[in-house]
Design a protein around this motif. Sequence first.
Motif, short mmCIF file in Angstrom:
data_model
loop_
_atom_site.label_atom_id
_atom_site.label_comp_id
_atom_site.label_asym_id
_atom_site.label_seq_id
_atom_site.Cartn_x
_atom_site.Cartn_y
_atom_site.Cartn_z
N THR A 45 0.83 -1.20 0.00
CA THR A 45 0.00 0.00 0.00
C THR A 45 0.87 1.25 0.00
O THR A 45 0.62 2.20 -0.75
N THR A 48 2.62 1.77 -3.39
CA THR A 48 1.65 2.22 -4.40
C THR A 48 1.38 3.71 -4.26
O THR A 48 1.28 4.44 -5.27
N ILE A 49 1.26 4.19 -3.03
CA ILE A 49 1.08 5.63 -2.79
C ILE A 49 2.27 6.40 -3.34
O ILE A 49 2.12 7.42 -4.02
N ALA A 98 -6.35 5.11 0.69
CA ALA A 98 -5.79 3.78 1.00
C ALA A 98 -6.21 3.28 2.38
O ALA A 98 -6.06 2.09 2.68
#
Length: 234
Positions: A45, A48-49, A98
Amino acid sequence: MLSRTETRAAFAVSLMAVAALIGCRSGHSPQQAGWGPESPELLETYLTIREKLVPTYEQAQDEVTRWALRELGTMGMFTGVLRVALMRKQLQDLIDEAGIEFADYQRLTRLVYGRWLRAVRDEPSQEVRVVRLLRESYIGLDRQLRLNPPRDPERLAGVTDLRDAVAHHLRSIKPFALDTPEDKQAVLSRIDANTRAWLEQHRERIEAADFGIFDTAPPPRDEPAPAPGSQPSG
């Protein structure tokens, strides 16, 4: 026209205002640990950010880098601050989407970029040169204050404030100035083994989302003081 001290004070006020907006905690202090273990899900996560932030960082790279090096006098007045604020706003939107906390992002930035990536690279980290320049600046300013302090109270306050700002910057980034193989191994040995394995598996993606010196920028000086023993030496 504003005096030099008044101009610096006005900029400090604007910086603190933006710091409140951006949660200006992209800088880190040694006692804010975070060596793992971290779950693969959270790491994915986080990464991905970062990947979604890359286009914004690339557009603003010069300005945010100058902002990160602000105590070395490398930035214009407000452009870098505004760029950082816009980047922070986008980051918060991505974090909210997220479903993680900003504290998670901070901790993982210290771990992944401040520590792991700088430790696995062959070359010294960028912070080594910055620490050297900051130390030279601190020594010069401190010597001036001890041996030839300005007589004008306004100038004296300005030089003192600049010395203290340089000292804060130096304390904040010194833990990330990894120079020798021994420095790097000491950092790697503290990071959880499973976390290191995940990071190595995704190294190409991590490298592509590296924000350089911005990732170790110092926090505002109203943050908790660094650990004892990290005072700049002359």
